[in-house]
Structure formats: C-alpha cells, structure tokens
Design an enzyme around this catalytic site. Sequence first.
Site, PDB file in Angstrom:
ATOM      1  N   THR A 124       1.055  -0.834   0.253  1.00  0.00           N
ATOM      2  CA  THR A 124       0.130  -0.002   0.238  1.00  0.00           C
ATOM      3  C   THR A 124       0.897   0.925   0.083  1.00  0.00           C
ATOM      4  O   THR A 124       2.298   1.249   0.969  1.00  0.00           O
ATOM      5  CB  THR A 124      -1.108  -0.362   1.581  1.00  0.00           C
ATOM      6  OG1 THR A 124      -1.597  -1.095   1.342  1.00  0.00           O
ATOM      7  CG2 THR A 124      -2.202   1.650   1.494  1.00  0.00           C
ATOM      8  N   GLU A 125       0.071   2.424  -0.221  1.00  0.00           N
ATOM      9  CA  GLU A 125       0.666   3.442  -1.107  1.00  0.00           C
ATOM     10  C   GLU A 125      -0.031   4.477  -1.091  1.00  0.00           C
ATOM     11  O   GLU A 125      -0.825   3.976  -1.087  1.00  0.00           O
ATOM     12  CB  GLU A 125       1.416   3.748  -2.267  1.00  0.00           C
ATOM     13  CG  GLU A 125       2.292   2.497  -2.632  1.00  0.00           C
ATOM     14  CD  GLU A 125       3.645   2.961  -3.485  1.00  0.00           C
ATOM     15  OE1 GLU A 125       3.583   4.025  -4.491  1.00  0.00           O
ATOM     16  OE2 GLU A 125       4.413   1.858  -3.844  1.00  0.00           O
ATOM     17  N   THR A 156       2.113  -2.615   8.278  1.00  0.00           N
ATOM     18  CA  THR A 156       1.757  -3.467   9.852  1.00  0.00           C
ATOM     19  C   THR A 156       3.300  -4.332  10.461  1.00  0.00           C
ATOM     20  O   THR A 156       3.772  -5.138   9.255  1.00  0.00           O
ATOM     21  CB  THR A 156       1.217  -3.982   9.839  1.00  0.00           C
ATOM     22  OG1 THR A 156      -0.357  -3.726   9.657  1.00  0.00           O
ATOM     23  CG2 THR A 156       0.420  -4.700  11.320  1.00  0.00           C
ATOM     24  N   GLN A 337     -24.970  -2.705  21.223  1.00  0.00           N
ATOM     25  CA  GLN A 337     -26.398  -2.181  21.195  1.00  0.00           C
ATOM     26  C   GLN A 337     -27.006  -3.099  22.204  1.00  0.00           C
ATOM     27  O   GLN A 337     -27.729  -2.503  23.155  1.00  0.00           O
ATOM     28  CB  GLN A 337     -27.332  -2.599  19.841  1.00  0.00           C
ATOM     29  CG  GLN A 337     -29.156  -2.060  19.863  1.00  0.00           C
ATOM     30  CD  GLN A 337     -28.838  -0.938  20.032  1.00  0.00           C
ATOM     31  OE1 GLN A 337     -27.883  -0.178  19.121  1.00  0.00           O
ATOM     32  NE2 GLN A 337     -29.798  -0.133  20.688  1.00  0.00           N
ATOM     33  N   GLU A 364      -6.650  -7.087   3.749  1.00  0.00           N
ATOM     34  CA  GLU A 364      -6.608  -7.866   2.979  1.00  0.00           C
ATOM     35  C   GLU A 364      -7.707  -7.818   1.503  1.00  0.00           C
ATOM     36  O   GLU A 364      -7.795  -9.159   0.918  1.00  0.00           O
ATOM     37  CB  GLU A 364      -6.638  -8.940   3.639  1.00  0.00           C
ATOM     38  CG  GLU A 364      -5.317  -9.131   4.735  1.00  0.00           C
ATOM     39  CD  GLU A 364      -3.923 -10.147   4.266  1.00  0.00           C
ATOM     40  OE1 GLU A 364      -4.188 -11.112   3.342  1.00  0.00           O
ATOM     41  OE2 GLU A 364      -3.345  -9.583   5.235  1.00  0.00           O
TER      42      GLU A 364
HETATM   43  C1  FAD Z   1      -4.547  -2.106  10.618  1.00  0.00           C
HETATM   44  C2  FAD Z   1      -3.845  -1.767   8.802  1.00  0.00           C
HETATM   45  C3  FAD Z   1      -3.479  -2.798   8.604  1.00  0.00           C
HETATM   46  C4  FAD Z   1      -2.988  -2.754   7.111  1.00  0.00           C
HETATM   47  N1  FAD Z   1      -1.665  -3.435   7.407  1.00  0.00           N
HETATM   48  C5  FAD Z   1      -0.767  -3.833   5.793  1.00  0.00           C
HETATM   49  C6  FAD Z   1       0.184  -4.132   6.028  1.00  0.00           C
HETATM   50  O1  FAD Z   1       0.970  -5.208   6.279  1.00  0.00           O
HETATM   51  N2  FAD Z   1       0.271  -3.874   4.115  1.00  0.00           N
HETATM   52  C7  FAD Z   1      -0.010  -3.239   3.209  1.00  0.00           C
HETATM   53  O2  FAD Z   1       0.435  -3.391   2.260  1.00  0.00           O
HETATM   54  N3  FAD Z   1      -1.294  -3.104   3.549  1.00  0.00           N
HETATM   55  C8  FAD Z   1      -1.782  -3.108   4.494  1.00  0.00           C
HETATM   56  N4  FAD Z   1      -3.201  -1.712   4.667  1.00  0.00           N
HETATM   57  C9  FAD Z   1      -3.431  -1.250   4.022  1.00  0.00           C
HETATM   58  C10 FAD Z   1      -4.985  -2.078   3.335  1.00  0.00           C
HETATM   59  O3  FAD Z   1      -4.089  -3.187   2.546  1.00  0.00           O
HETATM   60  C11 FAD Z   1      -5.197  -0.996   2.488  1.00  0.00           C
HETATM   61  O4  FAD Z   1      -5.944  -0.243   3.646  1.00  0.00           O
HETATM   62  C12 FAD Z   1      -6.412  -1.551   2.356  1.00  0.00           C
HETATM   63  O5  FAD Z   1      -5.965  -2.249   0.822  1.00  0.00           O
HETATM   64  C13 FAD Z   1      -7.448  -0.024   1.692  1.00  0.00           C
HETATM   65  O6  FAD Z   1      -6.721   0.115   0.891  1.00  0.00           O
HETATM   66  P1  FAD Z   1      -7.514   2.063   0.614  1.00  0.00           P
HETATM   67  O7  FAD Z   1      -7.650   2.848   1.933  1.00  0.00           O
HETATM   68  O8  FAD Z   1      -6.380   2.917   0.194  1.00  0.00           O
HETATM   69  O9  FAD Z   1      -8.555   2.112   0.026  1.00  0.00           O
HETATM   70  P2  FAD Z   1      -9.078   2.877  -1.240  1.00  0.00           P
HETATM   71  O10 FAD Z   1      -8.233   1.452  -2.602  1.00  0.00           O
HETATM   72  O11 FAD Z   1      -8.656   4.027  -1.664  1.00  0.00           O
HETATM   73  O12 FAD Z   1     -10.393   2.616  -1.346  1.00  0.00           O
HETATM   74  C14 FAD Z   1     -11.223   3.585  -0.832  1.00  0.00           C
HETATM   75  C15 FAD Z   1     -12.463   2.975  -0.961  1.00  0.00           C
HETATM   76  O13 FAD Z   1     -13.165   2.737  -2.434  1.00  0.00           O
HETATM   77  C16 FAD Z   1     -13.605   1.574  -2.410  1.00  0.00           C
HETATM   78  N5  FAD Z   1     -13.080   0.986  -3.950  1.00  0.00           N
HETATM   79  C17 FAD Z   1     -11.399   1.099  -4.397  1.00  0.00           C
HETATM   80  N6  FAD Z   1     -11.958   1.095  -5.654  1.00  0.00           N
HETATM   81  C18 FAD Z   1     -12.555  -0.429  -6.181  1.00  0.00           C
HETATM   82  C19 FAD Z   1     -13.717  -0.714  -6.734  1.00  0.00           C
HETATM   83  N7  FAD Z   1     -12.790  -0.643  -8.029  1.00  0.00           N
HETATM   84  N8  FAD Z   1     -15.081  -0.995  -6.818  1.00  0.00           N
HETATM   85  C20 FAD Z   1     -15.441  -0.979  -5.910  1.00  0.00           C
HETATM   86  N9  FAD Z   1     -15.261  -0.083  -4.661  1.00  0.00           N
HETATM   87  C21 FAD Z   1     -13.881   0.348  -4.441  1.00  0.00           C
HETATM   88  C22 FAD Z   1     -13.086   0.911  -1.408  1.00  0.00           C
HETATM   89  O14 FAD Z   1     -13.091  -1.160  -0.877  1.00  0.00           O
HETATM   90  C23 FAD Z   1     -12.924   1.397   0.319  1.00  0.00           C
HETATM   91  O15 FAD Z   1     -13.872   1.724   0.327  1.00  0.00           O
HETATM   92  C24 FAD Z   1      -4.329  -1.984   6.488  1.00  0.00           C
HETATM   93  C25 FAD Z   1      -4.792  -1.275   6.245  1.00  0.00           C
HETATM   94  C26 FAD Z   1      -5.490  -1.328   7.739  1.00  0.00           C
HETATM   95  C27 FAD Z   1      -6.295  -0.749   8.299  1.00  0.00           C
END
Ligand code: FAD
Length: 381
Positions: A124-125, A156, A337, A364
């Site tokens: 993730t970036e 993480t 609730q 994930e």
């Molecule tokens: C506690 C925690 C631990 C994490 N650990 C790691 C880690 O160890 N390594 C790592 O690489 N990442 C990690 N992450 C990141 C995580 O994998 C990402 O947050 C996740 O993949 C979603 O990406 P985003 O937050 O950029 O959301 P975005 O991709 O920006 O999405 C925002 C919203 O838009 C929706 N959306 C996006 N595209 C679509 C589509 N095509 N159709 C419908 N809806 C869509 C999404 O479902 C979401 O609701 C972690 C996140 C958390 C919260």
Amino acid sequence: MGYALNEDQRRIQDLVRRVAHERVASRAAAIDATAEYPQDMFDLLKDLGLFTLPFPAEYGGSGSLLSACVAVEELGRVCYNTAYLLIVQWTPFGAIMAGGSEEQKRRYLPDLASGDLRAAFSITEPQSGSDVARIQTRASRCEDGYRISGGKIWCTNASLADFVVVAAKTGDQDRTGSINFFIVERGTPGFIVGRKEEKMGARGIPSHAIFFDDVFVPEKQRLGPEGQGFKIVMQALNASRPLIGARAVGLAQGALDHTAAFVKGRSAFGQSIADYQGVRWMLADMAIQIEAARGLVYRAAASADAGITGKELATIAAIAKCFATDAAMQVATDAVQLFGASGISNDFPINRYFRDAKVLQIVEGTNQIQRNIIARNLMAD
Ligand SMILES: Cc1cc2nc3c(=O)[nH]c(=O)nc-3n(C[C@H](O)[C@H](O)[C@H](O)COP(=O)(O)OP(=O)(O)OC[C@H]3O[C@@H](n4cnc5c(N)ncnc54)[C@H](O)[C@@H]3O)c2cc1C
C-alpha cells in the site's frame, strides 16, 4: 467438500482454546488500551510453536490452512491483536513459500516458522491501496540488482521486522505485470521506518510508513521471475484469505460470549433482559451469522488444503472473507446495542470488538474488492 476437523485439528483447537482462556484473555484490554506491542504474547505463541502451523512438515508445521484458521479463531475470540501476531508472520511466509527460490526459502523460512525472525509485507502507498497497479515505488535495474526508491504506508510490523517483502515497479506501465516483490532486510542503507499510525482498531500491532531512498537490493532478493513474481505471490495470498475470515469468526464468537453473559446479569422493567424475546432473537441471529461464517471459512480453508486452486479457490476464499467479516461487523454492532451505554464505555470489553471488526472489512482487500473478485469469476467464461 467435507471440512470436519480431524483429530490433529481438534487437538490444536483444545490447546489454543485453553491457552487463550488462561493466558491471553486477561491481556487483551491492556494491549488495546496502551497500543503497546505485546512481546509477551509473541513469546507465548513462539514457545507453543504456533507460528509453524501453516508451514510444511519440513519446517515443523501441519501444512494445513484449516489448522491455522482454527488457531486464529480461538485467539481472536479473546484478543484480536494476539491473533494478528500469527497472521502478520504468515503473509511474508506465504509470499516466500509461493514465489521464493530454494535459497530464499532456506534462508528465511525456518526462522520465520520458529519465530526467531519477524517480517512485514508492504504494497500500500498513499495514492494506491485497492488499485495496486498504480503503485509508484520503483525498482530500477543496476549492476547485480536493483535500486529501490519510493514510499509506502500501512506497513504492519515494519518497526519490528527483520525484513520486509515489498512491492515495487520494474516496468513503466500501470499494470501488475510491471510489479515485483523484493526482500529488503532491516539495516539496508536507505531503508527507513517512518511514523506509526494512530489506529482505532488493531492497536497492538504497529503499522508504519516506510521509505526507500535509493536502496540497493541484489537480484537474488527478488521473488520469482521478473514480471511474473507478483502474480504468483498474489495468487497464493488470495488463497490464504480464509485466515482473515477465521479472525472474524473468532471475533464474532467472542462478542457473542460477552453479550450472552451480560444480558443474563442485566434487568429492565422488573425482569432479566435475557428473557425478552427481542433480545433473544438478536442473540439467535448473531449465532446464526457466526455458524454460517464458520462453515464458509472452514470450507474455504479445507478447499485450499485439498489442493483446489485457481478461480474456484479464489471465489470461495473471497466469499468466506467477505461474509465472515461482514458478519463480524453486524454481530459486534448488535453486541454493543445489547450492552446499552456499557457498550460505549471503556470499562467493558465490547467496544474493542466493534472497533477491531471494522478493520477486518478493509484489510487484505476491502469487501468491495472481494465482491469484485466474486462477480468477475461469476461472469468469466
Ligand atoms: C490495520 C491495517 C493494517 C494494514 N496493514 C497493511 C500491510 O501490512 N501492508 C500493506 O501493504 N497494506 C496494509 N494495509 C492497507 C490495506 O491493505 C488498504 O487499506 C486496503 O487495501 C484498502 O486500500 P485504501 O485504504 O487505499 O482504500 P482505497 O483503495 O482508496 O478504497 C477506498 C474505498 O473505495 C472502495 N473501492 C476502491 N476501488 C473500488 C472498486 N473498484 N469497486 C468498488 N469499491 C472500490 C474501497 O473498497 C474503499 O471502500 C493495512 C490497513 C489497515 C487498516
């Protein structure tokens, strides 16, 4: 596809359930409240040999995703963060197991299995989470290897990891075929661990920004052939999604355990609230959701153990992750609730379950992305 637990899996379930009850449950609230890494819980899991579980027998494991799910479920029932310690270790394991060379496997897997090494996994970036193809971290070819430059977020375990499996682009295009994974060891010049996220859930296991400032990585640290490693690794990780579902089943079961005990001890209008049909039906619906989620998760894990691969496994794994984590959110919401104001109070455990449940719908692959996978496979010829 049958998925009854075998004798070995029952033994793991009994052991982990007992340890969770006797040694983990009492730590859960403090880990959440302080957001301090639970080194004592890591040591406990290491002493019990639980990190080995999904590893093949040659590393002392059971080689079974279902066994791993059972352990995650039992720990997640009392402490989300302790269950997370297993999963955070197993993602880089899965990546190396799927895409690693024999040399990489020999170097990293035995110590990951024993818990002597810790690792992290980073895709993730800031501008790209779900849309993996748009990552900007670059791995440019140089003599004997690559130079990696870029920045990641939400990695993480980064501050504790001995190495990070990191995704970077070797090609120019916005497609996953341009992405490769590299193993970058801690202490490599130019590799920097940045700010720790302040989180509402999953608070005990730190997530960090990480930076790569012209970091040299030898070619032998790339996972899989250039241009193909990403696909190999991601297919393997898609298959391990039942683990996230297992964490959701455990969380939901734990929320129901607390709620059933609470309602029996609470009265309103001259009688126990446990005697109101409106309350009892909510409890029954929670149990229905949990049992359905457990069935899906066990079925997906048993499918992986039975050697089912490709679209069939990807679909059932996505269904299990999506259903179980949505169920956990619903169960945790209903649990709060039924606790009334006590559900909001930090003097009671239940708001922790609610906050952690929300994380599961996002990590994930968000649940929208799981639905995209399911629909894409449905529509495929
Ligand atoms: C506690 C925690 C631990 C994490 N650990 C790691 C880690 O160890 N390594 C790592 O690489 N990442 C990690 N992450 C990141 C995580 O994998 C990402 O947050 C996740 O993949 C979603 O990406 P985003 O937050 O950029 O959301 P975005 O991709 O920006 O999405 C925002 C919203 O838009 C929706 N959306 C996006 N595209 C679509 C589509 N095509 N159709 C419908 N809806 C869509 C999404 O479902 C979401 O609701 C972690 C996140 C958390 C919260």
